[in-house]
Design an enzyme around this catalytic site. Structure first.
Site, mmCIF file in Angstrom:
data_model
loop_
_atom_site.group_PDB
_atom_site.id
_atom_site.type_symbol
_atom_site.label_atom_id
_atom_site.label_comp_id
_atom_site.label_asym_id
_atom_site.label_seq_id
_atom_site.Cartn_x
_atom_site.Cartn_y
_atom_site.Cartn_z
ATOM 1 N N ILE A 27 0.842 -1.190 0.000
ATOM 2 C CA ILE A 27 0.000 0.000 0.000
ATOM 3 C C ILE A 27 0.884 1.251 0.000
ATOM 4 C CG2 ILE A 27 -1.932 -1.168 1.169
ATOM 5 C CD1 ILE A 27 -0.927 0.355 3.758
ATOM 6 N N CYS A 28 0.259 2.400 -0.149
ATOM 7 C CA CYS A 28 1.009 3.654 -0.128
ATOM 8 C C CYS A 28 1.450 3.945 1.308
ATOM 9 C CB CYS A 28 0.147 4.809 -0.647
ATOM 10 S SG CYS A 28 -0.350 4.541 -2.359
ATOM 11 N N PRO A 29 2.618 4.558 1.533
ATOM 12 C CA PRO A 29 3.530 5.087 0.501
ATOM 13 C C PRO A 29 4.545 4.081 -0.023
ATOM 14 C CG PRO A 29 4.421 5.631 2.648
ATOM 15 C CD PRO A 29 3.159 4.821 2.887
ATOM 16 N N THR B 117 4.298 1.668 -2.033
ATOM 17 C CA THR B 117 4.238 1.444 -3.477
ATOM 18 C C THR B 117 5.203 2.394 -4.182
ATOM 19 O OG1 THR B 117 2.302 2.861 -3.366
ATOM 20 C CG2 THR B 117 1.903 0.507 -3.651
#
Lengths: 82, 267
Positions: A16-18, A20
């Site tokens: 998932i972000c961040p 990624t």
């Protein structure tokens, strides 16, 4: 599927972000200017967040596509904006 | 260098920064910083350097933790009273970041040992509280061409700057010789707001990290002056002094000098 020929592929499904963007950035750092990276993600918000950060840091996002029910690809050219 | 999954997560907010990235984080992880003093300035500075993933952190301090230190020396706890400060500091760093190799020196820094201690480090941080040691550190860093991050605190006032080898002023350009004995109470006796070294120590960590990364403008050539009571930062331009006894045109200091203890209260 994209028409671009990637030099490198990064499968970060499950991230998932961040993270990624963090992992995409680390992959790009190992490549040469002009080379193309294909990033595969399954976290939908990443198809907006990752390209925006890549563009901010001088890379050129060539294409973003949904490739199956769960996954997306982001095609980016290293330093394509520099 | 390939980061572990844990390192990618730990340093994500650094890696995201254009000025740091994976390359910058690698620089930090392979860097060596020497922190001289594990007290008020050393605690916040060392904490942030450790959290940032400085690869090797040397910590020099001969002293043990006293209850009166805890008001500002935030990496020591109540249970550490009586322990060597460097041991307590090492444990604190280990709690935050196992990537950091901590090298401890349970000794006072002096003319006989300083060159040997600083020779392996990339950056030296002066987090001490007395004039004789400051001159010793400045002179040794000048002779050995080591970047030096300076910080000092007194009551509500703090100062910070950066001295770079063969670039700009050194500490003696600012203060050519120590003040006379008796004019300089050490912090131990003078009183200091507990938060003050937190501000200055964090600035020192900031500058050490920038030197390692090679980004931004350091405080080299500028003395940052902080007034905690009126909450003001001011800046003074520092120039290399041609008459400086150490780095001037006709130097008179060619070897390390040990000034005696200048602290009135100890005598």
């Amino acid at each position: 599927m994209s028409e671009y020929k990637e030099n490198s592929e990064l499968n970060i499904k499950g991230e998932i972000c961040p993270f990624t963007f963090v992992k995409s950035k680390l992959a790009l750092e190992k490549m040469k200017k002009g080379e193309i990276l294909r990033v595969i993600v399954d976290y939908e918000p990443a198809i907006r967040n990752v390209p925006r950060s890549m563009e901010e840091q001088g890379h050129k996002v060539l294409s973003i596509n949904k490739i199956n029910d769960t996954d997306y690809e982001i095609i980016v050219e290293k330093d394509g904006k520099k | 260098m390939n980061f572990s999954e844990e390192q990618i997560k730990r340093y994500a907010r650094h890696i995201i920064l254009p000025e740091v990235g994976g390359e910058g984080q690698e620089k930090l992880l392979s860097s060596k910083v020497l922190l001289i003093g594990a007290g008020g300035l050393g605690a916040p500075c060392g904490y942030y350097l450790g959290a940032a993933g400085i690869g090797t952190l040397g910590i020099v301090d001969y002293d043990t933790v006293d209850l009166s230190n805890l008001q500002r020396q935030i990496w020591h706890g109540t249970a550490d009273v009586g322990r060597y400060k460097v041991d307590s500091a090492r444990d604190s760093i280990a709690r935050i970041n196992p990537d950091v190799k901590v090298v401890t020196y349970k000794e006072g820094i002096n003319a006989a040992n300083i060159k040997d201690i600083i020779k392996d480090y990339d950056v030296v941080v002066d987090a001490t509280d007395n004039f004789p040691t400051r001159y010793l550190i400045n002179d040794a860093c000048h002779f050995m061409k080591k970047p030096l991050v300076y910080g000092s605190i007194f009551r509500f006032d703090g100062q910070a700057t950066v001295f770079l080898p063969e670039e700009g002023p050194c500490y003696r350009c600012l203060f050519p010789t120590p003040p006379p004995a008796g004019l300089v109470p050490s912090c131990q006796e003078a009183g200091v707001l507990g938060v003050l070294p937190g501000v200055i120590g964090a600035i020192q960590a900031n500058e050490a990290i920038k030197i390692i990364l090679g980004v931004g403008q350091t405080l080299n050539g500028r003395l940052l002056i902080y007034d905690a009571l009126d909450m003001k930062f001011t800046e003074m331009k520092l120039r290399q002094d041609k008459t400086c006894p150490l780095c001037g045109e006709n130097p008179t200091v060619f070897e390390l000098i040990e000034y005696g203890d200048l602290c009135e209260f100890k005598n």
